[in-house]
Design a protein around this motif. Structure first.
Motif, PDB file in Angstrom:
ATOM      1  N   ALA A  88      61.680  33.983 -40.127  1.00 13.26           N
ATOM      2  CA  ALA A  88      62.738  33.308 -40.894  1.00 13.26           C
ATOM      3  C   ALA A  88      63.270  32.108 -40.118  1.00 13.26           C
ATOM      4  O   ALA A  88      63.489  31.033 -40.678  1.00 13.26           O
ATOM      5  N   VAL A  89      63.457  32.275 -38.818  1.00 17.30           N
ATOM      6  CA  VAL A  89      63.923  31.169 -37.983  1.00 17.30           C
ATOM      7  C   VAL A  89      62.872  30.059 -37.940  1.00 17.30           C
ATOM      8  O   VAL A  89      63.200  28.875 -38.083  1.00 17.30           O
ATOM      9  N   ALA A  90      61.611  30.422 -37.783  1.00 12.41           N
ATOM     10  CA  ALA A  90      60.546  29.418 -37.721  1.00 12.41           C
ATOM     11  C   ALA A  90      60.452  28.637 -39.041  1.00 12.41           C
ATOM     12  O   ALA A  90      60.282  27.415 -39.025  1.00 12.41           O
ATOM     13  N   ARG A  91      60.585  29.322 -40.171  1.00 18.48           N
ATOM     14  CA  ARG A  91      60.500  28.667 -41.484  1.00 18.48           C
ATOM     15  C   ARG A  91      61.647  27.697 -41.724  1.00 18.48           C
ATOM     16  O   ARG A  91      61.506  26.754 -42.493  1.00 18.48           O
ATOM     17  N   THR A  92      62.777  27.932 -41.081  1.00 16.22           N
ATOM     18  CA  THR A  92      63.974  27.113 -41.338  1.00 16.22           C
ATOM     19  C   THR A  92      64.407  26.303 -40.120  1.00 16.22           C
ATOM     20  O   THR A  92      65.501  25.763 -40.101  1.00 16.22           O
ATOM     21  N   ARG A  93      63.544  26.209 -39.128  1.00 14.96           N
ATOM     22  CA  ARG A  93      63.922  25.586 -37.847  1.00 14.96           C
ATOM     23  C   ARG A  93      64.506  24.192 -38.014  1.00 14.96           C
ATOM     24  O   ARG A  93      65.431  23.813 -37.312  1.00 14.96           O
ATOM     25  N   ASP A  94      63.985  23.425 -38.968  1.00 16.19           N
ATOM     26  CA  ASP A  94      64.489  22.060 -39.166  1.00 16.19           C
ATOM     27  C   ASP A  94      65.911  22.030 -39.713  1.00 16.19           C
ATOM     28  O   ASP A  94      66.577  21.004 -39.658  1.00 16.19           O
ATOM     29  N   ARG A  95      66.409  23.164 -40.216  1.00 15.74           N
ATOM     30  CA  ARG A  95      67.779  23.249 -40.747  1.00 15.74           C
ATOM     31  C   ARG A  95      68.757  23.918 -39.784  1.00 15.74           C
ATOM     32  O   ARG A  95      69.940  23.965 -40.029  1.00 15.74           O
ATOM     33  N   ILE A  96      68.241  24.473 -38.704  1.00 14.25           N
ATOM     34  CA  ILE A  96      69.088  25.174 -37.744  1.00 14.25           C
ATOM     35  C   ILE A  96      69.646  24.167 -36.747  1.00 14.25           C
ATOM     36  O   ILE A  96      68.898  23.418 -36.123  1.00 14.25           O
ATOM     37  N   THR A  97      70.957  24.167 -36.612  1.00 16.68           N
ATOM     38  CA  THR A  97      71.643  23.253 -35.701  1.00 16.68           C
ATOM     39  C   THR A  97      71.429  23.666 -34.253  1.00 16.68           C
ATOM     40  O   THR A  97      71.219  22.822 -33.378  1.00 16.68           O
ATOM     41  N   GLU A  98      71.490  24.979 -34.013  1.00 14.74           N
ATOM     42  CA  GLU A  98      71.439  25.474 -32.635  1.00 14.74           C
ATOM     43  C   GLU A  98      70.951  26.922 -32.633  1.00 14.74           C
ATOM     44  O   GLU A  98      71.250  27.691 -33.543  1.00 14.74           O
ATOM     45  N   ILE A  99      70.208  27.272 -31.590  1.00 15.80           N
ATOM     46  CA  ILE A  99      69.849  28.666 -31.332  1.00 15.80           C
ATOM     47  C   ILE A  99      70.453  29.030 -29.993  1.00 15.80           C
ATOM     48  O   ILE A  99      70.208  28.364 -28.982  1.00 15.80           O
ATOM     49  N   VAL A 100      71.272  30.082 -29.995  1.00 15.80           N
ATOM     50  CA  VAL A 100      71.927  30.552 -28.782  1.00 15.80           C
ATOM     51  C   VAL A 100      71.286  31.878 -28.392  1.00 15.80           C
ATOM     52  O   VAL A 100      71.236  32.811 -29.196  1.00 15.80           O
ATOM     53  N   GLU A 101      70.793  31.943 -27.175  1.00 16.53           N
ATOM     54  CA  GLU A 101      70.215  33.176 -26.646  1.00 16.53           C
ATOM     55  C   GLU A 101      71.141  33.676 -25.536  1.00 16.53           C
ATOM     56  O   GLU A 101      71.302  33.014 -24.515  1.00 16.53           O
ATOM     57  N   LEU A 102      71.766  34.823 -25.763  1.00 10.99           N
ATOM     58  CA  LEU A 102      72.769  35.335 -24.827  1.00 10.99           C
ATOM     59  C   LEU A 102      72.165  36.045 -23.624  1.00 10.99           C
ATOM     60  O   LEU A 102      72.886  36.409 -22.702  1.00 10.99           O
TER      61      LEU A 102
END
Length: 158
Positions: A88-102
């Protein structure tokens, strides 16, 4: 325009919800998202956990139907997330502002609770999609944490 003005105009919303979504067809979730996320979507920044279920479904809907800003928050790393969530993240990556990995050392309940608190701490409200009414679920713990912080929460049972 000040930072306060920008924050006032752009609402920040944490989304929490059940991982178990197979009991309803996708079209019912689309209807729920249109009704309960839609009113906030044009001027909001959404924080979504990088999990399966509501997280992935909400991400796909927001990315496909709105221009909202989206931050994905993983308790560890995205590579540790379930395949469905990573897709889901890969399919929408161009719309994701930021990915935070804690970067949690272990992916157990405390890591997921920390992720949920991280999102709530940065949000002005929480929209929760619980499947069960038991307060021991992560969704209910997140909703209750939002209440403890004195922030509004919208509860949409699924």
């Amino acid at each position: 325009m000040t930072t306060y003005d920008t924050e006032w105009i752009m609402r920040t919303v944490a989304i929490t919800g059940t991982r178990e979504t197979s009991h309803k067809p996708f079209t019912e979730y689309v209807d729920l998202f249109e009704q309960y996320l839609g009113p906030f979507a044009q001027a909001a920044h959404f924080y979504i956990g990088g999990a399966v279920g509501i997280d992935s479904l909400a991400l796909l809907w927001l990315a496909g139907q709105t221009s909202a800003s989206i931050t994905i928050v993983a308790p560890g790393t995205m590579s540790q997330q379930p395949v469905e969530a990573r897709e889901a993240v890969a399919r929408t990556r161009d719309r994701i502002t930021e990915i935070v990995e804690l970067a949690a050392a272990e992916l157990r309940s405390p890591a997921y609770h920390a992720r949920n608190r991280w999102m709530v701490d940065r949000a002005s409200m929480t929209i929760g999609f619980p499947h069960a009414t038991e307060p021991s679920t992560g969704t209910w713990q997140t909703i209750n944490y939002t209440a403890e912080q004195g922030k509004p929460r919208l509860i949409v049972p699924v």
